[in-house]
Scaffold this motif. Structure first.
Motif, PDB file in Angstrom:
ATOM      1  N   LEU A   5      13.573   0.537 -12.862  1.00 20.53           N
ATOM      2  CA  LEU A   5      13.800   0.191 -11.461  1.00 20.53           C
ATOM      3  C   LEU A   5      12.955   1.045 -10.532  1.00 20.53           C
ATOM      4  N   ASP A   6      12.768   2.344 -10.849  1.00 21.40           N
ATOM      5  CA  ASP A   6      11.945   3.176  -9.981  1.00 21.40           C
ATOM      6  C   ASP A   6      10.495   2.696  -9.972  1.00 21.40           C
ATOM      7  N   GLN A   7      10.013   2.176 -11.131  1.00 18.27           N
ATOM      8  CA  GLN A   7       8.662   1.640 -11.193  1.00 18.27           C
ATOM      9  C   GLN A   7       8.538   0.362 -10.366  1.00 18.27           C
ATOM     10  N   GLN A   8       9.609  -0.450 -10.387  1.00 16.90           N
ATOM     11  CA  GLN A   8       9.591  -1.680  -9.594  1.00 16.90           C
ATOM     12  C   GLN A   8       9.576  -1.376  -8.099  1.00 16.90           C
ATOM     13  N   ILE A   9      10.381  -0.385  -7.687  1.00 13.33           N
ATOM     14  CA  ILE A   9      10.399   0.007  -6.276  1.00 13.33           C
ATOM     15  C   ILE A   9       9.022   0.512  -5.860  1.00 13.33           C
ATOM     16  N   ARG A  10       8.437   1.356  -6.709  1.00 11.23           N
ATOM     17  CA  ARG A  10       7.104   1.877  -6.391  1.00 11.23           C
ATOM     18  C   ARG A  10       6.103   0.720  -6.268  1.00 11.23           C
ATOM     19  N   ALA A  11       6.133  -0.221  -7.211  1.00 13.33           N
ATOM     20  CA  ALA A  11       5.181  -1.334  -7.193  1.00 13.33           C
ATOM     21  C   ALA A  11       5.354  -2.183  -5.943  1.00 13.33           C
ATOM     22  N   ASP A  12       6.596  -2.426  -5.548  1.00 12.29           N
ATOM     23  CA  ASP A  12       6.856  -3.249  -4.360  1.00 12.29           C
ATOM     24  C   ASP A  12       6.319  -2.564  -3.103  1.00 12.29           C
ATOM     25  N   LEU A  13       6.580  -1.265  -2.976  1.00 10.38           N
ATOM     26  CA  LEU A  13       6.110  -0.535  -1.799  1.00 10.38           C
ATOM     27  C   LEU A  13       4.590  -0.421  -1.800  1.00 10.38           C
ATOM     28  N   GLU A  14       4.026  -0.196  -2.992  1.00 16.63           N
ATOM     29  CA  GLU A  14       2.571  -0.072  -3.094  1.00 16.63           C
ATOM     30  C   GLU A  14       1.888  -1.381  -2.711  1.00 16.63           C
ATOM     31  N   ASP A  15       2.484  -2.506  -3.075  1.00 17.79           N
ATOM     32  CA  ASP A  15       1.916  -3.807  -2.693  1.00 17.79           C
ATOM     33  C   ASP A  15       1.846  -3.943  -1.180  1.00 17.79           C
ATOM     34  N   GLN A  16       2.881  -3.498  -0.484  1.00 17.96           N
ATOM     35  CA  GLN A  16       2.908  -3.580   0.978  1.00 17.96           C
ATOM     36  C   GLN A  16       1.804  -2.720   1.596  1.00 17.96           C
ATOM     37  N   ILE A  17       1.555  -1.561   0.977  1.00 17.43           N
ATOM     38  CA  ILE A  17       0.549  -0.634   1.504  1.00 17.43           C
ATOM     39  C   ILE A  17      -0.858  -1.145   1.233  1.00 17.43           C
ATOM     40  N   ARG A  18      -1.115  -1.501  -0.025  1.00 16.44           N
ATOM     41  CA  ARG A  18      -2.476  -1.893  -0.402  1.00 16.44           C
ATOM     42  C   ARG A  18      -2.881  -3.235   0.190  1.00 16.44           C
ATOM     43  N   SER A  19      -1.925  -4.091   0.473  1.00 19.35           N
ATOM     44  CA  SER A  19      -2.240  -5.389   1.082  1.00 19.35           C
ATOM     45  C   SER A  19      -2.563  -5.257   2.566  1.00 19.35           C
ATOM     46  N   GLY A  20      -2.231  -4.101   3.151  1.00 20.92           N
ATOM     47  CA  GLY A  20      -2.444  -3.908   4.576  1.00 20.92           C
ATOM     48  C   GLY A  20      -1.260  -4.332   5.424  1.00 20.92           C
ATOM     49  N   ALA A  21      -0.206  -4.855   4.783  1.00 27.20           N
ATOM     50  CA  ALA A  21       0.979  -5.259   5.544  1.00 27.20           C
ATOM     51  C   ALA A  21       1.602  -4.053   6.245  1.00 27.20           C
ATOM     52  N   TRP A  22       1.525  -2.897   5.590  1.00 27.25           N
ATOM     53  CA  TRP A  22       1.960  -1.638   6.199  1.00 27.25           C
ATOM     54  C   TRP A  22       0.732  -0.783   6.461  1.00 27.25           C
ATOM     55  N   ALA A  23       0.412  -0.590   7.708  1.00 26.60           N
ATOM     56  CA  ALA A  23      -0.785   0.165   8.095  1.00 26.60           C
ATOM     57  C   ALA A  23      -0.515   1.663   8.012  1.00 26.60           C
ATOM     58  N   PRO A  24      -1.590   2.494   7.999  1.00 25.87           N
ATOM     59  CA  PRO A  24      -1.383   3.939   8.052  1.00 25.87           C
ATOM     60  C   PRO A  24      -0.491   4.346   9.217  1.00 25.87           C
ATOM     61  N   GLY A  25       0.490   5.198   8.929  1.00 21.76           N
ATOM     62  CA  GLY A  25       1.439   5.624   9.949  1.00 21.76           C
ATOM     63  C   GLY A  25       2.715   4.805   9.971  1.00 21.76           C
ATOM     64  N   HIS A  26       2.731   3.662   9.272  1.00 25.13           N
ATOM     65  CA  HIS A  26       3.949   2.827   9.228  1.00 25.13           C
ATOM     66  C   HIS A  26       5.077   3.576   8.534  1.00 25.13           C
ATOM     67  N   ARG A  27       6.249   3.502   9.098  1.00 28.53           N
ATOM     68  CA  ARG A  27       7.401   4.216   8.533  1.00 28.53           C
ATOM     69  C   ARG A  27       7.981   3.426   7.364  1.00 28.53           C
ATOM     70  N   ILE A  28       8.090   4.075   6.206  1.00 27.65           N
ATOM     71  CA  ILE A  28       8.677   3.467   5.011  1.00 27.65           C
ATOM     72  C   ILE A  28      10.192   3.377   5.193  1.00 27.65           C
ATOM     73  N   PRO A  29      10.846   2.328   4.657  1.00 29.10           N
ATOM     74  CA  PRO A  29      12.316   2.302   4.712  1.00 29.10           C
ATOM     75  C   PRO A  29      12.914   3.597   4.185  1.00 29.10           C
ATOM     76  N   THR A  30      14.009   4.004   4.768  1.00 31.35           N
ATOM     77  CA  THR A  30      14.641   5.260   4.368  1.00 31.35           C
ATOM     78  C   THR A  30      15.197   5.151   2.951  1.00 31.35           C
ATOM     79  N   GLU A  31      15.506   6.310   2.364  1.00 30.57           N
ATOM     80  CA  GLU A  31      16.090   6.307   1.027  1.00 30.57           C
ATOM     81  C   GLU A  31      17.387   5.506   1.011  1.00 30.57           C
ATOM     82  N   ARG A  32      18.189   5.678   2.058  1.00 31.03           N
ATOM     83  CA  ARG A  32      19.460   4.944   2.116  1.00 31.03           C
ATOM     84  C   ARG A  32      19.231   3.438   2.180  1.00 31.03           C
ATOM     85  N   GLU A  33      18.222   3.024   2.958  1.00 32.13           N
ATOM     86  CA  GLU A  33      17.909   1.593   3.058  1.00 32.13           C
ATOM     87  C   GLU A  33      17.420   1.044   1.722  1.00 32.13           C
TER      88      GLU A  33
END
Length: 232
Positions: A5-33
Motif C-alpha cells: 500500500l505504501d508503494q501504491q500511495i507513492r506511485a499515485d502521488l508521483e503520477d500527480q507530480i510528474r504529470s504536472g497536475a501538481w506544480a512545484p510548491g503545491h501542497r500535498i494532502p496531509t498525512e491524516r487526509e
C-alpha cells in the motif's frame, strides 16, 4: 505482483507530480487526509512520503506539511550548459529578464581576462524557470571577439544561448564556490542568508578572451554532475 500500500500511495502521488497536475510548491494532502483516503495507518503514509522526499520529489516542512519540490537542474561540470535549453528540456517555461546593459572600455575587474581599454558589453539579468528566479547572471563580453553582441536583443534571448550559437570558443575555465545570496537576495527571491552555488566561467578563442560570467543559483535549484573513470 501486488504492490504494498505504501508503494501504491507513492506511485499515485508521483503520477500527480510528474504529470504536472501538481506544480512545484503545491501542497500535498496531509498525512491524516491520506490515511482517510487509503484507509491505512500513519506509518504506511509516512513511508510513502519519506520515499518521495528521498527521491527529491517533495519537501517535508516541519509543522507546515509536504510540498512538491522544485526540480533540480543537473549539468556536467566540464560542459558549458545552455540554461534555457536545460530548463525547457524539463518541461518548464524559460525566460531571461535583462536587468542592465552597458558598453564600457574602463578597466575590467580582476576576475575577468580582459585587457584595459578593450570594449566590453556588461550585462546583468535573471534566468527564470516556471515564473520563478532560477539564477542571477553577471556577464562581460569582449566586443572584439563577439561584435554581433552589440546589436543582439538580450531582452528576448539570454547572452549564454546567443554566445553558444554565434561565437566559437577553444578554451574554458570554471570556478565553483558556495556563498550566501547577500546583495542578490531580492532578484533571486530568497533571504540574504540563503545558501547559493556560484559558478564563474571564462572562455577564450585561442588567446583572445570571449566572455566572463558569474552565475549564482539558489542551492535547491541546481546540481553539477561529473562522471569519470579511474586512471589507467
Amino acid at each position: 505482483m501486488t504492490r504494498r500500500l505504501d508503494q501504491q500511495i507513492r506511485a499515485d502521488l508521483e503520477d500527480q507530480i510528474r504529470s504536472g497536475a501538481w506544480a512545484p510548491g503545491h501542497r500535498i494532502p496531509t498525512e491524516r487526509e491520506l490515511m482517510a483516503q487509503y484507509g491505512c495507518a500513519r506509518m504506511t503514509v509516512n513511508k510513502a512520503l519519506s520515499a518521495l522526499a528521498t527521491a527529491g520529489l517533495i519537501e517535508r516542512r516541519r509543522k507546515a506539511g509536504s510540498f512538491v519540490a522544485r526540480p533540480h537542474v543537473q549539468t556536467a561540470v566540464l560542459e558549458i550548459p545552455d540554461i534555457a535549453a536545460v530548463i525547457e528540456s524539463r518541461g518548464e517555461a524559460y525566460s531571461f529578464r535583462l536587468l542592465s546593459r552597458s558598453a564600457t572600455g574602463a578597466a575590467a575587474p580582476p576576475e575577468a581576462p580582459f585587457e584595459a581599454g578593450g570594449e566590453r558589453l556588461a550585462l546583468t539579468g535573471v534566468h527564470v524557470a516556471s515564473g520563478e528566479p532560477f539564477a542571477h547572471e553577471h556577464r562581460l563580453i569582449a566586443l572584439s571577439a563577439a561584435p554581433g553582441a552589440r546589436q543582439a536583443d538580450f531582452s528576448a534571448r539570454s547572452p549564454g544561448s546567443w554566445l553558444l550559437e554565434n561565437v566559437p570558443w577553444t578554451l574554458a575555465r570554471h570556478r565553483i564556490s558556495a556563498r550566501a545570496a547577500g546583495e542578490l537576495a531580492a532578484p533571486l527571491g530568497v533571504t540574504r542568508t540563503a545558501p547559493c552555488l556560484q559558478v564563474e566561467r571564462w572562455t577564450w578563442r585561442r588567446e583572445d578572451p570571449v566572455t566572463y560570467v558569474r552565475q549564482v543559483f539558489p542551492a535547491d535549484r541546481y546540481d553539477l554532475v561529473a562522471e569519470f573513470s579511474p586512471r589507467a
